[in-house]
Design a protein around this motif. Structure first.
Motif, PDB file in Angstrom:
ATOM      1  N   GLU A   1       0.832  -1.201   0.000  1.00 55.68           N
ATOM      2  CA  GLU A   1       0.000   0.000   0.000  1.00 55.68           C
ATOM      3  C   GLU A   1       0.868   1.254   0.000  1.00 55.68           C
ATOM      4  N   PHE A   2       0.595   2.139  -0.941  1.00 54.91           N
ATOM      5  CA  PHE A   2       1.328   3.394  -1.076  1.00 54.91           C
ATOM      6  C   PHE A   2       0.461   4.556  -0.628  1.00 54.91           C
ATOM      7  N   SER A   3       1.060   5.483   0.111  1.00 57.49           N
ATOM      8  CA  SER A   3       0.376   6.717   0.486  1.00 57.49           C
ATOM      9  C   SER A   3       0.758   7.851  -0.463  1.00 57.49           C
ATOM     10  N   MET A   4       1.838   7.653  -1.234  1.00 54.43           N
ATOM     11  CA  MET A   4       2.236   8.624  -2.249  1.00 54.43           C
ATOM     12  C   MET A   4       2.673   7.873  -3.492  1.00 54.43           C
ATOM     13  N   LYS A   5       1.987   8.146  -4.591  1.00 52.26           N
ATOM     14  CA  LYS A   5       2.375   7.564  -5.879  1.00 52.26           C
ATOM     15  C   LYS A   5       3.664   8.226  -6.342  1.00 52.26           C
ATOM     16  N   PRO A   6       4.363   7.636  -7.312  1.00 52.92           N
ATOM     17  CA  PRO A   6       5.586   8.271  -7.814  1.00 52.92           C
ATOM     18  C   PRO A   6       5.337   9.729  -8.195  1.00 52.92           C
ATOM     19  N   THR A   7       6.138  10.588  -7.609  1.00 54.41           N
ATOM     20  CA  THR A   7       5.980  12.029  -7.776  1.00 54.41           C
ATOM     21  C   THR A   7       7.345  12.679  -7.979  1.00 54.41           C
ATOM     22  N   GLU A   8       7.454  13.500  -9.012  1.00 54.45           N
ATOM     23  CA  GLU A   8       8.700  14.227  -9.243  1.00 54.45           C
ATOM     24  C   GLU A   8       8.756  15.421  -8.305  1.00 54.45           C
ATOM     25  N   MET A   9       9.929  15.582  -7.685  1.00 54.77           N
ATOM     26  CA  MET A   9      10.183  16.702  -6.778  1.00 54.77           C
ATOM     27  C   MET A   9      11.570  17.243  -7.103  1.00 54.77           C
ATOM     28  N   GLY A  10      11.621  18.139  -8.034  1.00 55.72           N
ATOM     29  CA  GLY A  10      12.918  18.693  -8.427  1.00 55.72           C
ATOM     30  C   GLY A  10      13.775  17.660  -9.131  1.00 55.72           C
ATOM     31  N   THR A  11      14.881  17.287  -8.517  1.00 55.70           N
ATOM     32  CA  THR A  11      15.830  16.366  -9.140  1.00 55.70           C
ATOM     33  C   THR A  11      15.615  14.908  -8.739  1.00 55.70           C
ATOM     34  N   VAL A  12      14.487  14.617  -8.058  1.00 56.07           N
ATOM     35  CA  VAL A  12      14.207  13.244  -7.642  1.00 56.07           C
ATOM     36  C   VAL A  12      12.762  12.874  -7.941  1.00 56.07           C
ATOM     37  N   LYS A  13      12.511  11.571  -7.974  1.00 56.31           N
ATOM     38  CA  LYS A  13      11.150  11.037  -8.029  1.00 56.31           C
ATOM     39  C   LYS A  13      11.002  10.178  -6.780  1.00 56.31           C
ATOM     40  N   VAL A  14       9.904  10.369  -6.049  1.00 58.27           N
ATOM     41  CA  VAL A  14       9.704   9.651  -4.793  1.00 58.27           C
ATOM     42  C   VAL A  14       8.345   8.969  -4.767  1.00 58.27           C
ATOM     43  N   ALA A  15       8.243   7.936  -3.945  1.00 57.73           N
ATOM     44  CA  ALA A  15       6.989   7.276  -3.628  1.00 57.73           C
ATOM     45  C   ALA A  15       7.107   6.807  -2.179  1.00 57.73           C
ATOM     46  N   VAL A  16       5.977   6.700  -1.491  1.00 58.79           N
ATOM     47  CA  VAL A  16       5.982   6.311  -0.085  1.00 58.79           C
ATOM     48  C   VAL A  16       5.011   5.159   0.123  1.00 58.79           C
ATOM     49  N   PHE A  17       5.489   4.108   0.823  1.00 57.79           N
ATOM     50  CA  PHE A  17       4.639   2.950   1.109  1.00 57.79           C
ATOM     51  C   PHE A  17       4.655   2.608   2.593  1.00 57.79           C
ATOM     52  N   ASN A  18       3.664   1.826   2.999  1.00 55.64           N
ATOM     53  CA  ASN A  18       3.534   1.335   4.368  1.00 55.64           C
ATOM     54  C   ASN A  18       4.197  -0.040   4.439  1.00 55.64           C
ATOM     55  N   ASP A  19       5.125  -0.207   5.389  1.00 55.55           N
ATOM     56  CA  ASP A  19       5.831  -1.496   5.487  1.00 55.55           C
ATOM     57  C   ASP A  19       5.071  -2.539   6.307  1.00 55.55           C
ATOM     58  N   THR A  20       3.854  -2.245   6.724  1.00 48.88           N
ATOM     59  CA  THR A  20       2.970  -3.120   7.508  1.00 48.88           C
ATOM     60  C   THR A  20       3.484  -3.391   8.914  1.00 48.88           C
ATOM     61  N   CYS A  21       4.564  -2.739   9.301  1.00 48.93           N
ATOM     62  CA  CYS A  21       5.184  -2.973  10.608  1.00 48.93           C
ATOM     63  C   CYS A  21       5.314  -1.690  11.414  1.00 48.93           C
ATOM     64  N   GLY A  22       4.544  -0.653  11.009  1.00 50.22           N
ATOM     65  CA  GLY A  22       4.539   0.594  11.749  1.00 50.22           C
ATOM     66  C   GLY A  22       5.295   1.740  11.119  1.00 50.22           C
ATOM     67  N   ASN A  23       5.742   1.578   9.855  1.00 46.82           N
ATOM     68  CA  ASN A  23       6.562   2.615   9.234  1.00 46.82           C
ATOM     69  C   ASN A  23       6.126   2.951   7.819  1.00 46.82           C
ATOM     70  N   ASN A  24       6.270   4.225   7.477  1.00 48.22           N
ATOM     71  CA  ASN A  24       6.226   4.647   6.086  1.00 48.22           C
ATOM     72  C   ASN A  24       7.662   4.633   5.590  1.00 48.22           C
ATOM     73  N   ILE A  25       7.876   4.100   4.407  1.00 50.99           N
ATOM     74  CA  ILE A  25       9.205   4.034   3.798  1.00 50.99           C
ATOM     75  C   ILE A  25       9.122   4.756   2.457  1.00 50.99           C
ATOM     76  N   GLN A  26      10.105   5.595   2.190  1.00 53.14           N
ATOM     77  CA  GLN A  26      10.163   6.350   0.943  1.00 53.14           C
ATOM     78  C   GLN A  26      11.195   5.722   0.021  1.00 53.14           C
ATOM     79  N   ILE A  27      10.823   5.555  -1.238  1.00 52.81           N
ATOM     80  CA  ILE A  27      11.809   5.141  -2.241  1.00 52.81           C
ATOM     81  C   ILE A  27      12.091   6.347  -3.123  1.00 52.81           C
ATOM     82  N   VAL A  28      13.363   6.515  -3.475  1.00 55.24           N
ATOM     83  CA  VAL A  28      13.808   7.721  -4.163  1.00 55.24           C
ATOM     84  C   VAL A  28      14.674   7.364  -5.364  1.00 55.24           C
ATOM     85  N   GLU A  29      14.377   7.997  -6.490  1.00 54.89           N
ATOM     86  CA  GLU A  29      15.168   7.876  -7.709  1.00 54.89           C
ATOM     87  C   GLU A  29      15.727   9.244  -8.044  1.00 54.89           C
TER      88      GLU A  29
END
Length: 131
Positions: free
Chosen positions: A101-129
């Motif tokens: 489950e993602f709370s943020m779909k891939p989104t461009e933010m300046g020089t990066v693209k990010v997305a945020v998901f729930n790790d099902t263990c109490g954390n949001n984790i961000q992936i960054v390109e």
């Protein structure tokens, strides 16, 4: 000095182990009993097996300030940490197909693209390109 361990607080180490290995593709490196049902449980990236180890830390179960901090980050929607991705869009699609489950779909933010998901263990984790 160099970074060798990075801790992520988890409420259930076994559930976290399944999520981080089966969904995210990390590899279990160490799994040692510590007593009281706790384990010294570390994972590594398959692309960097000699790199830093990710510790699945049961701190929220034993240290109330850790639980309060983790809850506050989740409630605010802030990521606990981030992982680099070579292709956020591809990782997003692959993980969505695995039920992540993602709370943020891939989104461009300046020089990066990010997305945020729930790790099902109490954390949001961000992936960054980096673009």
């Amino acid at each position: 000095m160099k970074v060798t361990l990075i801790s992520i607080p988890v409420r259930d180490q076994e559930k976290a182990l399944r999520f981080y290995t089966e969904k995210l593709g990390f590899i279990k490196k160490k799994d040692l009993p510590l007593g009281g049902g706790n384990r010294w449980l570390t994972l590594v990236s398959p692309e960097w097996q000699d790199g830093p180890e990710l510790v699945l830390e049961p701190a929220p179960n034993h240290f109330e300030p850790s639980k309060v901090y983790q809850d506050a980050l989740m409630e605010a929607g802030y990521p606990y940490t981030q992982f680099d991705s070579e292709n956020v869009e591809a990782d997003y699609k692959r993980l969505k197909e695995l039920g992540v489950e993602f709370s943020m779909k891939p989104t461009e933010m300046g020089t990066v693209k990010v997305a945020v998901f729930n790790d099902t263990c109490g954390n949001n984790i961000q992936i960054v390109e980096t673009l």
